[in-house]
Design an enzyme around this catalytic site. Structure first.
Site, PDB file in Angstrom:
ATOM      1  N   ARG A  28      -8.015  28.341  25.087  1.00 28.59           N
ATOM      2  CA  ARG A  28      -7.834  26.757  25.276  1.00 28.59           C
ATOM      3  C   ARG A  28      -6.490  26.273  26.103  1.00 28.59           C
ATOM      4  O   ARG A  28      -6.659  25.503  27.033  1.00 28.59           O
ATOM      5  CB  ARG A  28      -7.634  26.138  23.978  1.00 28.59           C
ATOM      6  CG  ARG A  28      -8.831  25.510  23.289  1.00 28.59           C
ATOM      7  CD  ARG A  28      -8.583  25.609  21.915  1.00 28.59           C
ATOM      8  NE  ARG A  28      -8.384  27.050  21.364  1.00 28.59           N
ATOM      9  CZ  ARG A  28      -9.524  27.924  21.189  1.00 28.59           C
ATOM     10  NH1 ARG A  28     -10.836  27.426  21.225  1.00 28.59           N
ATOM     11  NH2 ARG A  28      -9.381  29.132  20.597  1.00 28.59           N
ATOM     12  N   THR A  29      -5.396  27.123  25.747  1.00 24.42           N
ATOM     13  CA  THR A  29      -4.125  26.678  26.472  1.00 24.42           C
ATOM     14  C   THR A  29      -4.318  26.918  28.090  1.00 24.42           C
ATOM     15  O   THR A  29      -3.991  26.005  28.828  1.00 24.42           O
ATOM     16  CB  THR A  29      -2.996  27.301  25.708  1.00 24.42           C
ATOM     17  OG1 THR A  29      -3.039  27.151  24.241  1.00 24.42           O
ATOM     18  CG2 THR A  29      -1.689  26.728  26.345  1.00 24.42           C
ATOM     19  N   LYS A  62       4.100  48.093  33.123  1.00 28.11           N
ATOM     20  CA  LYS A  62       4.858  49.047  33.839  1.00 28.11           C
ATOM     21  C   LYS A  62       6.251  49.206  33.471  1.00 28.11           C
ATOM     22  O   LYS A  62       6.919  50.045  33.754  1.00 28.11           O
ATOM     23  CB  LYS A  62       4.467  49.024  35.330  1.00 28.11           C
ATOM     24  CG  LYS A  62       3.242  49.072  35.753  1.00 28.11           C
ATOM     25  CD  LYS A  62       3.402  49.015  37.493  1.00 28.11           C
ATOM     26  CE  LYS A  62       2.052  48.764  37.928  1.00 28.11           C
ATOM     27  NZ  LYS A  62       2.233  48.206  39.426  1.00 28.11           N
ATOM     28  N   ARG A 106       3.115  32.060  28.863  1.00 30.57           N
ATOM     29  CA  ARG A 106       2.835  32.539  27.259  1.00 30.57           C
ATOM     30  C   ARG A 106       3.375  34.070  27.566  1.00 30.57           C
ATOM     31  O   ARG A 106       2.889  34.665  28.126  1.00 30.57           O
ATOM     32  CB  ARG A 106       1.354  32.346  26.944  1.00 30.57           C
ATOM     33  CG  ARG A 106       1.312  32.884  25.656  1.00 30.57           C
ATOM     34  CD  ARG A 106      -0.036  32.701  25.009  1.00 30.57           C
ATOM     35  NE  ARG A 106      -0.191  31.101  24.607  1.00 30.57           N
ATOM     36  CZ  ARG A 106      -1.205  30.902  23.884  1.00 30.57           C
ATOM     37  NH1 ARG A 106      -2.445  31.681  23.770  1.00 30.57           N
ATOM     38  NH2 ARG A 106      -1.285  29.566  23.554  1.00 30.57           N
ATOM     39  N   HIS A 164       5.489  26.324  20.017  1.00 27.37           N
ATOM     40  CA  HIS A 164       4.208  25.925  21.047  1.00 27.37           C
ATOM     41  C   HIS A 164       4.233  24.450  21.329  1.00 27.37           C
ATOM     42  O   HIS A 164       3.462  23.697  20.812  1.00 27.37           O
ATOM     43  CB  HIS A 164       2.744  26.650  20.312  1.00 27.37           C
ATOM     44  CG  HIS A 164       1.547  26.412  21.087  1.00 27.37           C
ATOM     45  ND1 HIS A 164       1.493  26.020  22.556  1.00 27.37           N
ATOM     46  CD2 HIS A 164       0.526  27.147  21.079  1.00 27.37           C
ATOM     47  CE1 HIS A 164       0.402  26.235  22.879  1.00 27.37           C
ATOM     48  NE2 HIS A 164      -0.275  27.028  22.109  1.00 27.37           N
TER      49      HIS A 164
HETATM   50  C1  NCD Z   1      -2.378  28.905  18.878  1.00 22.71           C
HETATM   51  C2  NCD Z   1      -1.401  30.026  19.451  1.00 22.71           C
HETATM   52  O1  NCD Z   1      -1.686  30.355  20.428  1.00 22.71           O
HETATM   53  O2  NCD Z   1      -0.402  29.633  18.844  1.00 22.71           O
HETATM   54  N1  NCD Z   1      -3.576  28.657  19.682  1.00 22.71           N
HETATM   55  C3  NCD Z   1      -3.596  27.761  20.937  1.00 22.71           C
HETATM   56  O3  NCD Z   1      -3.081  27.707  21.665  1.00 22.71           O
HETATM   57  N2  NCD Z   1      -4.445  26.711  20.730  1.00 22.71           N
HETATM   58  C4  NCD Z   1      -2.873  29.081  17.403  1.00 22.71           C
HETATM   59  C5  NCD Z   1      -3.622  30.546  17.170  1.00 22.71           C
HETATM   60  O4  NCD Z   1      -3.508  31.400  17.938  1.00 22.71           O
HETATM   61  O5  NCD Z   1      -3.613  30.712  16.047  1.00 22.71           O
END
Ligand code: NCD
Length: 394
Positions: free
Chosen positions: A52-53, A81, A102, A130
């Site tokens: 999703r993100t 690496k 991320r 997040h």
């Molecule tokens: C979350 C995350 O990556 O922290 N997912 C997301 O970005 N919607 C929650 C999760 O992974 O549980």
């Protein structure tokens, strides 16, 4: 000044609300923004799994008429690496106009923001924060409940390793919320979050025991931490006795469910006693009758499939809002719109003679390339400025 989003406290309440207003306008005409960021190039660097993100960020940039380059598989990126994050950031930043990162290490986004010339947006850094999920969560709450102020929100599940609740708790408390944190076993909200909430004026906390909900929780005496405006908290028992929380008397506006972050649990951390799955029976209980159910997703087994068809199940609607709110955020970060600014927190003072010892922090994992930075705010202990855990005197 460039507009990074590393923690949710980088944006003021006014900015958050204006981003939501902008997302409301965008949502009415999602296809009408293709000329908003022409020629703009976003790098999405995802060194941890995501659906999703990453896809909502990329959709958002494409809908704004910009372009995207992506690195989404850690195994095919040079970090596998042995390249340091600092070097990776220097390179990608020199290619793009804005970076979405991320990373599995706490504090990675702060490091990237300091190294990059362009804006950096944190799409999740280890078990730290997040903030863009919080934008989506707040926006969903506002759409579903019609307001953001003074909500009663139950946080439910893995509150320790689940980074989404860390950013969300910080934001909700700013809007006057009462939070009831019900953790899976010993996976409670970490100290860096609780301390931060308690530093805000008028905010207090009570350790409480929910003892009138055996039918829902399937056991007696479920421990919870109740954090919110001191004026709405019960008096502290003078005799040190446990403080019962009559949840049944309370109207819950939202329950925010998270999955167990098994990938972040070492041998030492275990889930402990389980919390029951959220199902129809759970939602029939009076405090939850009017609530909306939120989840950052992915759902693993925390919410029964049968709940999906219940009108209170808002998690898929919540995920869909990720596109317009990220479009608004990208417009802001790219400097294409002016929104009211405002500083949220006092900046910590740098203190020498301390070091971070959190094994999940970027300043420990990549010690050679990341300087130790420990800061002090009033009423607090020295904390690593990357992961916010307490630092050790050297
Ligand atoms: C979350 C995350 O990556 O922290 N997912 C997301 O970005 N919607 C929650 C999760 O992974 O549980």
């Amino acid at each position: 000044m460039k507009r990074d989003l590393v923690t949710i406290d980088d944006v003021s309440d006014e900015t958050l609300l204006s981003l939501m207003d902008l997302a409301d306008k965008i949502r009415k005409n999602l296809r009408g923004h293709a000329a908003d960021l022409p020629g703009f190039l976003m790098g999405s660097l995802f060194l941890e799994p995501s659906t999703r993100t990453r896809l909502s960020f990329e959709t958002a940039m494409l809908r704004l008429g910009g372009r995207v380059i992506t690195s989404s598989d850690p195994l095919t990126s040079s970090s596998s690496k042995g390249e340091t994050l600092l070097d990776t950031i220097r390179i990608v930043d020199s290619y793009v106009d804005l970076l979405v990162l991320r990373h599995p290490a706490a504090g990675a986004a702060r490091l990237a923001a300091r190294a990059a010339r362009g804006p950096v947006i944190n799409a999740g850094d280890g078990s730290h924060e997040h903030p863009t999920q919080t934008l989506c969560d707040l926006y969903a709450l506002r759409c579903e409940r019609g307001k953001l102020r003074d909500l009663n929100v139950v946080l439910y599940g893995d509150l320790r390793f689940g980074r989404t609740t860390h950013s969300l708790a910080r934001a909700l408390i700013r809007f006057g919320a009462s939070l009831i944190a019900v953790a899976q076993g010993d996976l409670e909200l970490p100290d860096f979050v609780v301390r931060d909430l308690l530093r805000r004026p008028g905010i207090g906390a009570r350790r409480v025991v929910v003892d009138d909900m055996e039918d829902v929780f399937q056991r007696r005496d479920v421990k919870a931490l109740w954090i919110g405006p001191e004026s709405r908290l019960p008096a502290r028992p003078s005799d040190g006795r446990r403080l019962p929380l009559e949840l049944r008397d309370r109207m819950v506006d939202a329950i925010y469910v998270t999955r167990l972050q098994k990938e972040r649990m070492s041998g030492a951390a275990t889930a402990g006693a389980g919390l029951p799955i959220l199902d129809h029976r759970f939602l029939q209980s009076p405090p939850f009758r009017e609530c909306v159910v939120l989840h950052p997703l992915p759902r693993v087994q925390e919410i029964a499939i049968e709940v999906d068809s219940d009108p209170r199940a808002a998690y898929f609607r919540q995920a869909a809002l990720g596109v317009p709110i990220r479009m608004a955020l990208l417009l802001w970060a790219a400097g294409a719109v002016e929104l009211p600014d405002g500083l949220v927190l006092e900046a910590p003072k740098l203190v020498p003679g301390y070091a971070c010892e959190n094994p999940g922090c970027i300043s420990v994992l990549e010690r050679g390339s990341v300087p130790q930075e420990v800061g002090l705010r009033s009423d607090d202990d020295p904390r690593c400025l990357y992961c916010e855990e307490r630092a050790r005197e050297t």
